[in-house]
Motif scaffolding. Sequence first.
Motif, PDB file in Angstrom:
ATOM      1  N   ALA A  11       0.848  -1.197   0.000  1.00 44.06           N
ATOM      2  CA  ALA A  11       0.000   0.000   0.000  1.00 44.06           C
ATOM      3  C   ALA A  11       0.876   1.237   0.000  1.00 44.06           C
ATOM      4  CB  ALA A  11      -0.918   0.015   1.221  1.00 44.06           C
ATOM      5  N   VAL A  12       0.507   2.208  -0.823  1.00 43.95           N
ATOM      6  CA  VAL A  12       1.187   3.505  -0.853  1.00 43.95           C
ATOM      7  C   VAL A  12       0.354   4.499  -0.055  1.00 43.95           C
ATOM      8  CG1 VAL A  12       1.865   5.412  -2.358  1.00 43.95           C
ATOM      9  CG2 VAL A  12       2.284   3.043  -3.077  1.00 43.95           C
ATOM     10  N   LEU A  13       1.002   5.182   0.871  1.00 47.41           N
ATOM     11  CA  LEU A  13       0.323   6.236   1.628  1.00 47.41           C
ATOM     12  C   LEU A  13       1.015   7.569   1.331  1.00 47.41           C
ATOM     13  CD1 LEU A  13      -0.825   3.727   3.150  1.00 47.41           C
ATOM     14  CD2 LEU A  13      -0.701   5.069   5.228  1.00 47.41           C
ATOM     15  N   PRO A  14       0.429   8.371   0.448  1.00 44.89           N
ATOM     16  CA  PRO A  14       1.046   9.670   0.150  1.00 44.89           C
ATOM     17  C   PRO A  14       0.735  10.646   1.285  1.00 44.89           C
ATOM     18  CG  PRO A  14      -0.541   8.993  -1.556  1.00 44.89           C
ATOM     19  CD  PRO A  14      -0.795   8.173  -0.343  1.00 44.89           C
ATOM     20  N   VAL A  15       1.773  11.113   1.957  1.00 53.97           N
ATOM     21  CA  VAL A  15       1.556  12.018   3.106  1.00 53.97           C
ATOM     22  C   VAL A  15       2.467  13.239   2.996  1.00 53.97           C
ATOM     23  CG1 VAL A  15       0.682  10.290   4.718  1.00 53.97           C
ATOM     24  CG2 VAL A  15       3.133  10.566   4.484  1.00 53.97           C
ATOM     25  N   ALA A  16       2.726  13.647   1.744  1.00 52.96           N
ATOM     26  CA  ALA A  16       3.677  14.738   1.530  1.00 52.96           C
ATOM     27  C   ALA A  16       2.991  16.065   1.216  1.00 52.96           C
ATOM     28  CB  ALA A  16       4.625  14.363   0.389  1.00 52.96           C
ATOM     29  N   GLY A  17       1.664  16.107   1.332  1.00 52.11           N
ATOM     30  CA  GLY A  17       0.936  17.348   1.015  1.00 52.11           C
ATOM     31  C   GLY A  17       1.195  18.423   2.065  1.00 52.11           C
ATOM     32  N   GLU A  43      -2.541   6.036  11.659  1.00 44.50           N
ATOM     33  CA  GLU A  43      -2.666   4.680  12.205  1.00 44.50           C
ATOM     34  C   GLU A  43      -3.959   4.011  11.727  1.00 44.50           C
ATOM     35  OE1 GLU A  43      -2.264   4.174  16.498  1.00 44.50           O
ATOM     36  OE2 GLU A  43      -3.137   2.177  16.303  1.00 44.50           O
ATOM     37  N   TYR A  44      -5.022   4.782  11.594  1.00 37.80           N
ATOM     38  CA  TYR A  44      -6.282   4.212  11.098  1.00 37.80           C
ATOM     39  C   TYR A  44      -6.070   3.666   9.684  1.00 37.80           C
ATOM     40  CZ  TYR A  44      -8.760   6.400  15.038  1.00 37.80           C
ATOM     41  OH  TYR A  44      -9.185   6.752  16.289  1.00 37.80           O
ATOM     42  N   ALA A  45      -5.324   4.422   8.867  1.00 34.75           N
ATOM     43  CA  ALA A  45      -5.098   3.992   7.473  1.00 34.75           C
ATOM     44  C   ALA A  45      -4.218   2.747   7.420  1.00 34.75           C
ATOM     45  CB  ALA A  45      -4.470   5.129   6.669  1.00 34.75           C
ATOM     46  N   VAL A  46      -3.149   2.738   8.214  1.00 29.67           N
ATOM     47  CA  VAL A  46      -2.250   1.573   8.201  1.00 29.67           C
ATOM     48  C   VAL A  46      -2.999   0.347   8.735  1.00 29.67           C
ATOM     49  CG1 VAL A  46      -0.122   0.597   9.190  1.00 29.67           C
ATOM     50  CG2 VAL A  46      -0.122   2.937   8.318  1.00 29.67           C
ATOM     51  N   ASP A 127       6.571  -4.199  -9.713  1.00 32.76           N
ATOM     52  CA  ASP A 127       5.712  -4.503 -10.847  1.00 32.76           C
ATOM     53  C   ASP A 127       4.457  -5.275 -10.429  1.00 32.76           C
ATOM     54  OD1 ASP A 127       5.201  -4.249 -13.500  1.00 32.76           O
ATOM     55  OD2 ASP A 127       6.192  -6.133 -14.053  1.00 32.76           O
ATOM     56  N   GLN A 128       3.817  -4.804  -9.394  1.00 35.44           N
ATOM     57  CA  GLN A 128       2.640  -5.490  -8.853  1.00 35.44           C
ATOM     58  C   GLN A 128       1.496  -4.493  -8.717  1.00 35.44           C
ATOM     59  OE1 GLN A 128       2.488  -8.735  -8.031  1.00 35.44           O
ATOM     60  NE2 GLN A 128       4.620  -8.989  -8.698  1.00 35.44           N
ATOM     61  N   PRO A 129       0.240  -4.990  -8.724  1.00 36.89           N
ATOM     62  CA  PRO A 129      -0.856  -4.068  -8.379  1.00 36.89           C
ATOM     63  C   PRO A 129      -0.689  -3.618  -6.924  1.00 36.89           C
ATOM     64  CG  PRO A 129      -1.647  -6.338  -8.457  1.00 36.89           C
ATOM     65  CD  PRO A 129      -0.237  -6.360  -8.971  1.00 36.89           C
ATOM     66  N   PHE A 130      -1.108  -2.409  -6.631  1.00 34.90           N
ATOM     67  CA  PHE A 130      -0.903  -1.886  -5.277  1.00 34.90           C
ATOM     68  C   PHE A 130      -2.097  -1.035  -4.855  1.00 34.90           C
ATOM     69  CE2 PHE A 130       0.259   2.507  -6.482  1.00 34.90           C
ATOM     70  CZ  PHE A 130       0.529   2.331  -7.836  1.00 34.90           C
ATOM     71  N   ALA A 131      -2.223  -0.884  -3.538  1.00 34.97           N
ATOM     72  CA  ALA A 131      -3.298  -0.054  -2.988  1.00 34.97           C
ATOM     73  C   ALA A 131      -2.766   1.347  -2.720  1.00 34.97           C
ATOM     74  CB  ALA A 131      -3.796  -0.674  -1.679  1.00 34.97           C
ATOM     75  N   VAL A 132      -3.654   2.332  -2.761  1.00 33.74           N
ATOM     76  CA  VAL A 132      -3.312   3.692  -2.329  1.00 33.74           C
ATOM     77  C   VAL A 132      -4.370   4.130  -1.322  1.00 33.74           C
ATOM     78  CG1 VAL A 132      -3.026   6.111  -3.015  1.00 33.74           C
ATOM     79  CG2 VAL A 132      -2.203   4.303  -4.528  1.00 33.74           C
ATOM     80  N   LEU A 133      -3.916   4.625  -0.186  1.00 34.24           N
ATOM     81  CA  LEU A 133      -4.854   5.143   0.828  1.00 34.24           C
ATOM     82  C   LEU A 133      -4.457   6.570   1.172  1.00 34.24           C
ATOM     83  CD1 LEU A 133      -4.163   1.931   1.745  1.00 34.24           C
ATOM     84  CD2 LEU A 133      -5.947   2.474   3.390  1.00 34.24           C
ATOM     85  N   GLU A 142     -17.156  -1.955   8.799  1.00 36.24           N
ATOM     86  CA  GLU A 142     -17.045  -3.311   9.354  1.00 36.24           C
ATOM     87  C   GLU A 142     -15.982  -4.094   8.604  1.00 36.24           C
ATOM     88  OE1 GLU A 142     -20.696  -5.706   9.866  1.00 36.24           O
ATOM     89  OE2 GLU A 142     -21.384  -3.920  10.976  1.00 36.24           O
ATOM     90  N   ARG A 143     -16.037  -4.013   7.263  1.00 36.09           N
ATOM     91  CA  ARG A 143     -14.992  -4.636   6.440  1.00 36.09           C
ATOM     92  C   ARG A 143     -14.096  -3.514   5.950  1.00 36.09           C
ATOM     93  NH1 ARG A 143     -16.391  -7.305   1.521  1.00 36.09           N
ATOM     94  NH2 ARG A 143     -18.117  -5.884   1.308  1.00 36.09           N
ATOM     95  N   PRO A 144     -12.759  -3.645   6.092  1.00 36.92           N
ATOM     96  CA  PRO A 144     -11.889  -2.539   5.692  1.00 36.92           C
ATOM     97  C   PRO A 144     -12.212  -2.061   4.271  1.00 36.92           C
ATOM     98  CG  PRO A 144     -10.614  -4.554   6.145  1.00 36.92           C
ATOM     99  CD  PRO A 144     -12.036  -4.836   6.503  1.00 36.92           C
ATOM    100  N   ALA A 145     -12.339  -0.742   4.109  1.00 37.25           N
ATOM    101  CA  ALA A 145     -12.749  -0.203   2.806  1.00 37.25           C
ATOM    102  C   ALA A 145     -11.794  -0.656   1.702  1.00 37.25           C
ATOM    103  CB  ALA A 145     -12.818   1.322   2.878  1.00 37.25           C
ATOM    104  N   ILE A 146     -10.488  -0.626   1.980  1.00 39.41           N
ATOM    105  CA  ILE A 146      -9.544  -1.002   0.920  1.00 39.41           C
ATOM    106  C   ILE A 146      -9.680  -2.498   0.599  1.00 39.41           C
ATOM    107  CG2 ILE A 146      -7.489  -1.435   2.392  1.00 39.41           C
ATOM    108  CD1 ILE A 146      -7.490   0.359  -1.037  1.00 39.41           C
ATOM    109  N   GLY A 147     -10.063  -3.306   1.578  1.00 37.52           N
ATOM    110  CA  GLY A 147     -10.309  -4.735   1.330  1.00 37.52           C
ATOM    111  C   GLY A 147     -11.511  -4.919   0.402  1.00 37.52           C
ATOM    112  N   GLN A 148     -12.524  -4.062   0.568  1.00 40.45           N
ATOM    113  CA  GLN A 148     -13.702  -4.128  -0.325  1.00 40.45           C
ATOM    114  C   GLN A 148     -13.283  -3.827  -1.765  1.00 40.45           C
ATOM    115  OE1 GLN A 148     -17.216  -1.943   1.165  1.00 40.45           O
ATOM    116  NE2 GLN A 148     -16.238  -1.879   3.157  1.00 40.45           N
ATOM    117  N   LEU A 149     -12.342  -2.858  -1.913  1.00 40.97           N
ATOM    118  CA  LEU A 149     -11.870  -2.529  -3.266  1.00 40.97           C
ATOM    119  C   LEU A 149     -11.038  -3.674  -3.844  1.00 40.97           C
ATOM    120  CD1 LEU A 149     -12.769   0.375  -2.456  1.00 40.97           C
ATOM    121  CD2 LEU A 149     -10.799   1.205  -3.723  1.00 40.97           C
ATOM    122  N   ILE A 150     -10.189  -4.252  -3.003  1.00 41.74           N
ATOM    123  CA  ILE A 150      -9.326  -5.350  -3.488  1.00 41.74           C
ATOM    124  C   ILE A 150     -10.210  -6.522  -3.935  1.00 41.74           C
ATOM    125  CG2 ILE A 150      -7.521  -7.015  -2.862  1.00 41.74           C
ATOM    126  CD1 ILE A 150      -6.417  -4.844  -0.913  1.00 41.74           C
TER     127      ILE A 150
END
Length: 290
Positions: A11-17, A43-46, A127-133, A142-150
């Motif tokens: 998972a990529v977490l862009p936090v440079a804004g 921490e919620y995102a991780v 070279d793999q598919p990856f998540a971005v949060l 109840e089910r992690p949102a990113i898990g629903q997308l995956i």
Amino acid sequence: MSPAARPVKTAVLPVAGLGTRFLPVTKSVPKEMLPLVDRPCIEYAVAEAVAAGVERVVMVVSRGKEALADYFDRNPLLEQHLEEKGKEEQLALVRSLSDMCDVVTIRQGEALGLGHAVLTARPGVGDQPFAVLLADDVVDAERPAIGQLIDAWEPGRAVVALMEVPRAETRKYGVCAGEWLSPDRMSVSAMVEKPDPADAPSNHAIVGRYVLPPDIFEILRRTPRGRGGEIQLTDALAALAVQGRVTGKVFEGQRFDTGNVLGWLDATLHFARKRPDLAGPLAEIIARHS
Ligand code: UTP
């Protein structure tokens, strides 16, 4: 699908804004370190990513954001102190953070936009598919949102999280148009960044969760600067949408935009009221203020 069986492990977490909507505090505190009760937004995102089967987090950081990586690193001095004082519970709490997953950081030298931040993460992804949060979009589900997308992901495709918003608010979001494949899945044909309500192709907005194919990096590399002089992730996604390779997934859960003051207050109250030790005293405090 069980978290371990899910195919997306990074998972990529862009936090440079720059966090300008939350100044002045964000002058020296990253907005992702602002706490919701006693845990920072990051921490919620991780935790959400890990619960969805992610094993490795690539954080895209900038100058002055060291606190974000420190939070998931060991702190031997603090651990030794807690050990000596016999504070077992706090020691376990502190250690659990560094044990969550592997965290690597990559610096984005200049805040050239979300698309540029994702491109900067390339050496950490491979070279793999990856998540971005986006960690300032906090989702309680109840089910992690990113898990629903995956779970909605198919090889070669991108998945974006969709949320229905009032039409009057479309100019705050990227908005999708397309064909509904099922009540919660859209084959996205077009995306417009922050349209005026009159020009918005729908009221289904993209919020900060994505699953991306690795060739998005080449598309981002060729994407010119768009709105605000920034390299926009939405522009690169629009190129994938033209190829018919984007799924929009309406996720289950409650989303908070903690990148602005009111959204952060809303999220703070939401999570505080869910805590059995805080709900009662908090209700008394709120009653006193009303
Ligand atoms: P935002 O649009 O929320 O921008 O970025 P921002 O600069 O963080 O905040 P405001 O709007 O000025 O208040 C969405 C996400 O993309 C990251 C941000 O950290 C946030 O998680 N981002 C944005 C980067 O990592 N780099 C950038 O150059 C821009």
